[in-house]
Write a protein that holds these residues in place. Structure first.
Motif, PDB file in Angstrom:
ATOM      1  N   GLY A 210      -0.847   4.437 -10.528  1.00 28.28           N
ATOM      2  CA  GLY A 210      -1.307   4.522  -9.322  1.00 28.28           C
ATOM      3  C   GLY A 210      -1.918   3.370  -8.997  1.00 28.28           C
ATOM      4  N   VAL A 213      -0.342   0.101  -8.487  1.00 28.20           N
ATOM      5  CA  VAL A 213       0.670   0.213  -7.153  1.00 28.20           C
ATOM      6  C   VAL A 213      -0.175  -0.033  -6.129  1.00 28.20           C
ATOM      7  CG1 VAL A 213       2.167   1.512  -5.957  1.00 28.20           C
ATOM      8  CG2 VAL A 213       2.497   1.365  -8.191  1.00 28.20           C
ATOM      9  N   THR A 214      -1.325   0.497  -5.925  1.00 31.61           N
ATOM     10  CA  THR A 214      -2.100   0.444  -4.606  1.00 31.61           C
ATOM     11  C   THR A 214      -2.551  -0.947  -4.585  1.00 31.61           C
ATOM     12  OG1 THR A 214      -2.633   2.855  -5.210  1.00 31.61           O
ATOM     13  CG2 THR A 214      -4.135   1.817  -3.734  1.00 31.61           C
ATOM     14  N   VAL A 217       0.140  -3.417  -3.498  1.00 35.65           N
ATOM     15  CA  VAL A 217       0.636  -3.437  -2.402  1.00 35.65           C
ATOM     16  C   VAL A 217      -0.337  -4.170  -1.391  1.00 35.65           C
ATOM     17  CG1 VAL A 217       1.022  -1.568  -0.460  1.00 35.65           C
ATOM     18  CG2 VAL A 217       2.093  -1.169  -2.770  1.00 35.65           C
ATOM     19  N   LEU A 218      -1.422  -3.907  -1.503  1.00 39.27           N
ATOM     20  CA  LEU A 218      -2.556  -4.648  -0.688  1.00 39.27           C
ATOM     21  C   LEU A 218      -2.807  -6.208  -1.140  1.00 39.27           C
ATOM     22  CD1 LEU A 218      -5.284  -2.141  -0.871  1.00 39.27           C
ATOM     23  CD2 LEU A 218      -3.909  -2.510   1.099  1.00 39.27           C
ATOM     24  N   GLY A 219      -1.707  -6.728  -2.093  1.00 40.85           N
ATOM     25  CA  GLY A 219      -1.733  -7.942  -2.378  1.00 40.85           C
ATOM     26  C   GLY A 219      -3.096  -8.338  -3.424  1.00 40.85           C
ATOM     27  N   PHE A 220      -3.683  -7.460  -4.032  1.00 43.98           N
ATOM     28  CA  PHE A 220      -4.892  -7.683  -4.573  1.00 43.98           C
ATOM     29  C   PHE A 220      -4.695  -7.917  -6.192  1.00 43.98           C
ATOM     30  CE2 PHE A 220      -7.834  -5.110  -1.528  1.00 43.98           C
ATOM     31  CZ  PHE A 220      -7.700  -6.224  -0.462  1.00 43.98           C
ATOM     32  N   ILE A 232       6.906  -3.700  -3.474  1.00 41.03           N
ATOM     33  CA  ILE A 232       6.623  -3.057  -2.111  1.00 41.03           C
ATOM     34  C   ILE A 232       5.817  -4.142  -1.081  1.00 41.03           C
ATOM     35  CG2 ILE A 232       5.461  -1.118  -0.890  1.00 41.03           C
ATOM     36  CD1 ILE A 232       5.907   0.615  -3.573  1.00 41.03           C
ATOM     37  N   ASN A 236       6.745  -5.269   2.593  1.00 40.67           N
ATOM     38  CA  ASN A 236       6.010  -5.028   3.795  1.00 40.67           C
ATOM     39  C   ASN A 236       5.725  -6.407   4.257  1.00 40.67           C
ATOM     40  OD1 ASN A 236       5.489  -2.468   3.493  1.00 40.67           O
ATOM     41  ND2 ASN A 236       3.842  -2.609   2.434  1.00 40.67           N
ATOM     42  N   LEU A 241      10.744  -2.445   6.585  1.00 41.98           N
ATOM     43  CA  LEU A 241      11.022  -0.993   7.334  1.00 41.98           C
ATOM     44  C   LEU A 241      11.307  -1.390   8.905  1.00 41.98           C
ATOM     45  CD1 LEU A 241       8.317   1.396   6.376  1.00 41.98           C
ATOM     46  CD2 LEU A 241      10.841   1.435   6.027  1.00 41.98           C
ATOM     47  N   VAL A 242      10.608  -2.223   9.467  1.00 40.96           N
ATOM     48  CA  VAL A 242      11.195  -2.407  11.071  1.00 40.96           C
ATOM     49  C   VAL A 242      12.493  -2.899  11.010  1.00 40.96           C
ATOM     50  CG1 VAL A 242      10.347  -3.643  13.010  1.00 40.96           C
ATOM     51  CG2 VAL A 242       8.690  -2.678  11.367  1.00 40.96           C
ATOM     52  N   ILE A 249      12.331  -0.519  -0.016  1.00 40.56           N
ATOM     53  CA  ILE A 249      11.325   0.144  -0.241  1.00 40.56           C
ATOM     54  C   ILE A 249      11.687   1.728  -0.944  1.00 40.56           C
ATOM     55  CG2 ILE A 249       9.520   1.924   0.941  1.00 40.56           C
ATOM     56  CD1 ILE A 249       8.939  -0.624   1.761  1.00 40.56           C
ATOM     57  N   VAL A 253      10.029   3.121  -4.679  1.00 45.31           N
ATOM     58  CA  VAL A 253       9.125   4.336  -4.498  1.00 45.31           C
ATOM     59  C   VAL A 253       9.911   5.458  -5.294  1.00 45.31           C
ATOM     60  CG1 VAL A 253       8.516   6.253  -2.850  1.00 45.31           C
ATOM     61  CG2 VAL A 253       8.297   3.825  -2.093  1.00 45.31           C
ATOM     62  N   VAL A 256       9.216   5.047  -9.245  1.00 47.66           N
ATOM     63  CA  VAL A 256       7.737   5.232  -9.480  1.00 47.66           C
ATOM     64  C   VAL A 256       7.372   6.427  -9.407  1.00 47.66           C
ATOM     65  CG1 VAL A 256       6.484   4.977  -7.359  1.00 47.66           C
ATOM     66  CG2 VAL A 256       5.686   3.909  -9.774  1.00 47.66           C
ATOM     67  N   VAL A 257       7.990   7.291  -8.638  1.00 44.91           N
ATOM     68  CA  VAL A 257       8.058   8.694  -8.250  1.00 44.91           C
ATOM     69  C   VAL A 257       8.297   9.602  -9.486  1.00 44.91           C
ATOM     70  CG1 VAL A 257       8.488  10.791  -6.989  1.00 44.91           C
ATOM     71  CG2 VAL A 257       7.424   8.810  -5.878  1.00 44.91           C
TER      72      VAL A 257
END
Lengths: 285, 273, 335, 334
Positions: A210, A213-214, A217-220, A232, A236, A241-242, A249, A253, A256-257
């Motif tokens: 968890g 992933v978090t 996704v923020l690139g950290f 992901i 982004n 998405l757009v 995506i 997801v 991982v779920v």
């Protein structure tokens, strides 16, 4: 222990469902070894192709076949989760057992320090850790850092098991039968400790995946090695998405779920099995 | 002091309770003394209600709890000087416990005979498999059971009475000089109790084993004990030959205990309690 | 006092109650209570004796209609008669059952530790259990409760303390006060003094004895301790392996027990002042999942014959008010 | 001195220990790494065109002062603690010259309100549903609620927030998906402003609630299914006490005691969830500030937020611990 797992498999629907989910995920992650494309190569396939027979999970804007890329991603994510879980088990076991068995002042001191690690919010600290490390951030370092911060809750569970074992009379029968401390720990107490270690391991893998992933996704994290979070992140970055490339995506997801729910089912069913009251209720002894 | 099998010399045990800021000291045992002679194996009973300190005293004699003051000597050696595995093993060969709840004294996940075999190998120093089986079978026969009956069985497959006999057999394998039995029959049905109590008397006569018998039940104490010590809130209020003490107790607490024992025949039912 | 009609306050006829469990694919049926019939008159303390796995706890659970799976009542009936109104406990609608509980039928449990709600004052338990039955405004209700406590030599300020502040003995006394505040016709006492020390036990028994004489209620008093029966109960029923094997006036049963199991129980009781050798019973209590055929005591009975292994001995009246279920009852001992 | 004062002192001691260890971790993390944040800032500042060495020297000196990094490790440690004690972390680089403490001061109320509202909602709902499910085991509705709560529980905060963002952002856009209130709305506490405030907080709260609910639900259900077999509950049932009263003041009342301890122990994890969820919905709290500070390379802001988070969470835990004796008389009265 194996007898417990066999019993659970036969009679506990949750446990069986969990095993099925995880086997699927593990099998899929093994596929990565047969991937025709190395993970980091881009533009090996036409980009932005929706899922079709040729590309079952479609392709990404960077021209990668999502099916093979995702097998690498899930493999790395699982590997990361397992590494963090194993290291934190060692810490949780040592601290939990030492506190549980020694009792008195040692137990009180260890547990008050332990409770601070439960309470301290870890996410800002990990963000701070990334901020200071930047490009030097490697998966190994992140795993070590998370393991050093993620053992507290489980240490308390293991300690309560150890504490109850220490005061049980069959421990004293063992001592007066001439058993060595090692023999008592391994043969008498381990069967009681293993189930709790198993279920906390499942929860810890969930927790570390968890956070991975978090942060990714923020690139950290090191965004060059494909993991679920990194996938992901790139989706982004390319505003998938757009642009309507929903599969870039959706599939990470979904996968991982599946992993989270599978691990969770194993942990919950094992916990129910450990709780003596429910077991007594079932076997009616 | 040479002849003393066990010499409990004015032992005290206090527990520091309460949290960091509220230190509370409770005195569990306060200055109790007793002696068992090597030459005369006997059943020495310690009687007291809950909280009288009788279990703490038993655990000190088993060297599981260290006294805060005073000393306990077994065969002349002070228990506090017993250090290291070998010395502890030697002591444990001589002094074995019997616990109150047989179902707690055996690990429910393990087979019962395993404890007997380990005791035979480690305590009685028997090395060959045949030797181990003999020693175990012998011990079980001395308690009215046989190895065939309990081989490979789990604790929940046996009754309380059978399991307690197995516990006594296990304790006998290393030929101890002293058994410390903490309420060994309180969990056993009254109908079976007499057989276990008879067994303990038989062990004293046949094997010359001395037994420290801890109980809150005065009637069984009267039936089984040679000498008796009555404890109240950590202190010994009266002790001596069991029958003389119980026939006419001197200390008011002993008298109160005796009056509180319900006589089991409806004829002399005290009218208003 | 409510008007006492003739006839038993409690009539249990041919009761059968089993535990049915299914775990790990194994079906198990424990035959805890098998064809038990007994009746208890008004103003009487009926003792129920029995050892582990005798079924006595299951019997009183069935009498109190506290039946949760895996326990099932298969046959028989439990009928109370409260001042002219008879209630069949297993075929009564929940509202009427709730109306009976504590007004006519109350309970004293063994658990000395936490029978009272640990996070509320003791007073709250009295309000929860008894207020709705004593139709009085709260201040008056509390006065009645205080009066009741005083009559049982309990300090009224116990109402404002928490259960953990009271000793085991005091908690049990408060529970007895709670169980008798509505002056019920029938009280079920399930091993109320087993967890208490000898000195405290005597005081609690005296309290039960005093309150029963005052209220004239009937009590079914369950304990494995025969000495307690000898000192408190008027009539005594002995249970073995799910069956009632003997029943009679306590004095008669002690003076001349007719069933071999009862005879052994009484003979093996250690007595202060008597150190004559006692004999232990051979074997172990039977496993109620597959009890022995015929008389369930025959494998351990010194006087068993082949009929005992085949047929189940019926309860037979061997003397006025003294019944036993045995093909070879003990001879009558001289009075 | 027993009962409540003892409990109070031990909890205060625990609070001090949490803050001490937390701040030390933050110090160790920042000072035990090979990279010097000052050099990083200088590298970032001088990558466009050359600047004279003296200017760089001056910048290095002022940055060292700014970050409290001058002098030996010992001096840095003391100055670090002095800054924490006073709550002054120097000016923020990315939003120069506003001090870090002002920025955090603006963001913290948002996070605290989001945290308090969502945690209370989740805790109460989860315990209520879990308690009912534990007591009325056969009811299908509660069983279904259980499966739903448990389905979301294992999924991390970020993924649930992301899914809600997709659902309410693209598929069914009826709720605002970012910001704390309508952009150009005057902050005059008018009903319109408050209305927009509430609407904007729905998604973050819903996201936090979906994840948290399962945990409390399962915890309470297993607690209740154990408590139901306790003597005092069986005795109340034998006493004919109404089932509603038994459920409320016998079962739930006793089950809540460990759930309060559970709440205190999970505040840290819930705080993590809150700042992660904020970032997904652009909610103007400490989380969004922290992430933007990282992207902006604002060292003192990141350090400030981490330290304040640790102290804030420890305070919340202390508050909950102090409530605990109200529920459990065994601690309050000896």
């Amino acid at each position: 222990m194996w007898r417990t797992i066999r019993d659970l498999l036969r009679f506990n629907r949750q446990f069986a469902a969990g095993v099925v989910l995880l086997t699927l995920v593990a099998a899929y992650s093994c596929l990565s070894f047969f991937s025709p494309y190395p993970p980091n190569d881009s533009f090996v396939v036409p980009p932005d192709v929706p899922p079709s027979w040729a590309y079952p999970m479609g392709t990404t804007s960077r021209g990668q076949d999502l099916f093979w890329l995702l097998s690498f991603a899930i493999r790395n994510t699982l590997l990361f989760g397992i590494v963090v879980a194993v290291i934190s088990r060692l810490l949780a076991l040592v601290i939990g057992l030492v506190a549980g068995y020694s009792g008195g002042l040692v137990d009180r001191a260890l547990m008050s320090v332990n409770d601070t690690f439960i309470v301290i919010p870890l996410f800002p600290i990990l963000v701070l850790f990334y901020f200071v490390m930047r490009e030097h951030m490697s998966w190994g370092l992140l795993a070590l850092m998370m393991a050093c911060l993620g053992w507290a809750y489980d240490a308390r569970l293991i300690r309560s098991v150890a504490m109850s074992l220490r005061t049980r009379e069959f421990t004293e029968t063992g001592i007066f039968s001439g058993m060595s401390t090692r023999q008592i720990l391994v043969e008498e107490h381990l069967p009681y400790v293993l189930p709790i270690v198993f279920s906390t391991t499942m929860n810890n893998i969930n927790w570390s995946i968890g956070l991975e992933v978090t942060l990714s996704v923020l690139g950290f994290t090191d965004i060059n090695t494909p993991t679920i979070g990194v996938l992901i992140y790139w989706a982004n970055q390319h505003t998938a998405l757009v642009a309507g490339i929903w599969w870039w995506i959706f599939f990470p997801v979904l996968l991982v779920v599946m992993t989270f729910v599978g691990l969770f089912l194993l942990a919950v069913s094992m916990n129910e099995h450990i709780d003596p009251r429910s077991r007594l209720g079932r076997t009616g002894t | 002091m040479s002849g003393a099998l066990l010499d409990v010399d004015n032992v005290v045990r206090t527990y520091a309770g309460g949290s960091l800021f509220a230190r509370r000291r409770t005195v569990a045992v306060n200055g109790v003394s007793l002696r068992l002679e090597k030459a005369r194996p006997e059943i020495f009973t310690i009687v007291g209600e809950s909280g009288s300190g009788k279990t703490t005293l038993a655990r000190m004699i088993l060297n599981m709890v260290a006294p805060s003051a005073g000393a306990i000597r077994f065969n002349g050696t002070d228990l506090s000087t017993i250090r290291g595995g070998r010395a502890r093993l030697a002591f444990m060969k001589q002094v074995q416990p019997i616990f109150q709840n047989p179902f707690e004294a055996f690990n429910p996940m393990k087979r019962v005979d395993r404890y007997l075999f380990v005791t035979a190998r480690r305590m009685a120093g028997v090395s060959t498999d045949a030797g181990i089986v003999d020693a175990t079978d012998g011990a079980l026969l001395s308690v009215g059971l046989s190895l065939a009956e309990i081989r490979g069985r789990f604790p929940h497959e046996l009754s309380g009475g059978q399991l307690q006999r197995v516990a006594i057999a296990r304790a006998l394998i290393s030929r101890p000089a002293l058994l410390v039995a903490d309420e060994p029959v309180s969990m056993i049905d009254a109908s079976l109790r007499a057989s276990i109590v008879n067994l303990l008397r038989d062990l004293r006569d046949r094997l010359g084993v001395s037994i420290i018998y801890i109980t809150h039940d005065l009637a069984t104490a009267y039936y089984i004990s040679d000498r008796i010590l009555i404890m109240r809130r950590g202190e010994a209020v009266e002790s001596g030959d069991a029958r003389t003490v119980l026939d006419n107790p001197q200390h008011p607490y002993s008298q109160l205990l005796k009056q509180s024992v319900l006589s089991p025949d409806p004829q002399n039912r005290p009218m208003n309690f | 006092m409510n008007d006492r009609l003739p006839g038993p306050v409690l009539a249990v006829t041919d009761l059968r109650a089993y535990y049915r469990t299914k775990a790990f694919g194994v079906e198990r049926e424990v035959r805890a209570v098998d064809d038990v019939s007994l009746s208890i008159e008004a103003n009487e303390i009926y003792g129920l004796a029995g050892e582990s796995s005798s079924g006595k706890t299951t019997l009183i659970k069935t009498i109190a209609a506290a039946i949760q799976p895996p326990l099932e009542v298969l046959a028989g009936s439990v009928v109370f008669n409260f001042g002219g109104r008879s209630v069949d406990m297993h075929h009564v609608d929940p509202r009427e059952l709730a109306a009976i509980r504590w007004k006519h039928l109350s309970y004293i449990m063994q658990g000395s530790m936490n029978v009272l709600n640990p996070v509320r004052h003791v007073k709250q338990s009295f309000v929860d259990f008894a207020f709705r039955h004593i139709a009085k405004p709260m201040p008056e209700f509390l006065d009645i409760v205080r009066g009741h406590l005083q009559r049982l030599h309990l300090a009224p300020d116990v109402l404002d303390s928490y259960p953990h502040q009271l000793s085991g003995g005091m908690r049990q006394r408060v529970t007895i006060a709670l169980a008798t505040v509505c002056r019920p016709e029938f009280i079920i006492a399930d091993e109320p003094t087993t967890a208490l020390d000898v000195v405290v036990q005597k005081g609690v028994l005296a309290m039960i004895h005093q309150i029963q004489r005052e209220l004239g209620s009937s009590i079914i008093f369950v304990t494995h301790d025969m000495a307690v029966h000898a000192n408190l109960t008027d009539r005594l029923g002995i249970m073995y392996a799910g069956r009632l094997v003997e029943e009679g006036r306590t004095a008669d049963v002690f003076r001349s027990p007719r069933h071999p199991y009862t005879a052994h129980l009484i003979a093996s009781l250690p007595r202060l002042g008597d150190s004559a050798p006692k004999k232990g019973l051979e074997g172990a209590p039977p496993n109620l999942a597959n009890p022995p055929p015929g008389c369930r005591f025959h494998p351990r009975c010194p006087r068993a014959s082949d009929i005992c292994g085949r047929d189940t001995p019926p309860m037979v009246e061997l003397a006025p008010g003294h019944r036993a279920a045995c093909f070879h009852p003990e001879p009558v001992q001289p009075a | 001195m027993t009962g409540y004062p003892v409990y109070l002192l031990t909890r205060l001691g625990q609070f001090a220990l949490v803050v001490f260890i937390g701040i030390n971790i933050a110090f160790i993390v920042t000072h035990a790494t090979p990279i010097d944040p000052v050099e990083q800032s200088i590298a970032a500042a001088t990558q466009y065109g050359s600047t004279s060495p003296e200017a760089i020297g001056l910048m290095r000196q002022s940055l060292k002062e700014l970050y409290g990094l001058e002098g030996g490790l010992g001096e840095q440690y003391i100055s670090f603690w002095r800054r924490v004690a006073v709550g002054n972390f120097g000016p923020s680089l990315s939003a120069f010259p506003t001090p870090v403490s002002v920025l955090i001061g603006r963001a913290l109320p948002w996070t605290v309100s989001l945290l308090v509202v969502s945690t209370l909602l989740t805790w109460v709902l989860g315990n209520l549903l879990g308690g009912l499910a534990g007591y009325y085991r056969q009811s299908p509705a509660l069983r279904f609620a259980g499966i739903l709560a448990m389905a979301f529980h294992p999924i991390p905060y970020y993924i649930v927030a992301f899914m809600l963002l997709i659902v309410f952002g693209y598929l069914w856009p009826i709720l605002p998906i970012s910001g704390g209130y309508m952009m150009n709305m005057p902050r005059d506490w008018s009903s319109a402003f408050i209305g927009s405030l509430v609407i904007h907080s729905i998604l973050p709260i819903l996201s936090l609630a979906l994840v948290g609910l399962g945990g409390w639900f399962m915890g309470m259900r297993s607690l209740v299914s154990n408590i139901v077999t306790e003597d005092y509950v069986v005795y109340a049932e034998l006493g004919g006490v109404e089932r509603r009263r038994i459920l409320a003041s016998y079962v739930m009342r006793n089950a809540l005691v460990p759930q309060v301890t559970g709440l205190a122990m999970s505040i840290g994890a819930i705080f993590n969830g809150a700042i992660i969820t904020e970032q997904v919905f652009g909610y103007p709290g400490v989380g969004t500030l922290l992430i933007s500070a990282v992207y902006a390379g604002d060292y003192s802001l990141v350090l400030g937020i981490t330290t304040v988070s640790i102290v804030a969470v420890s305070l919340a835990v202390l508050l909950i611990d102090l409530l605990y004796p109200l529920l459990d008389p065994r601690v309050r009265v000896r």
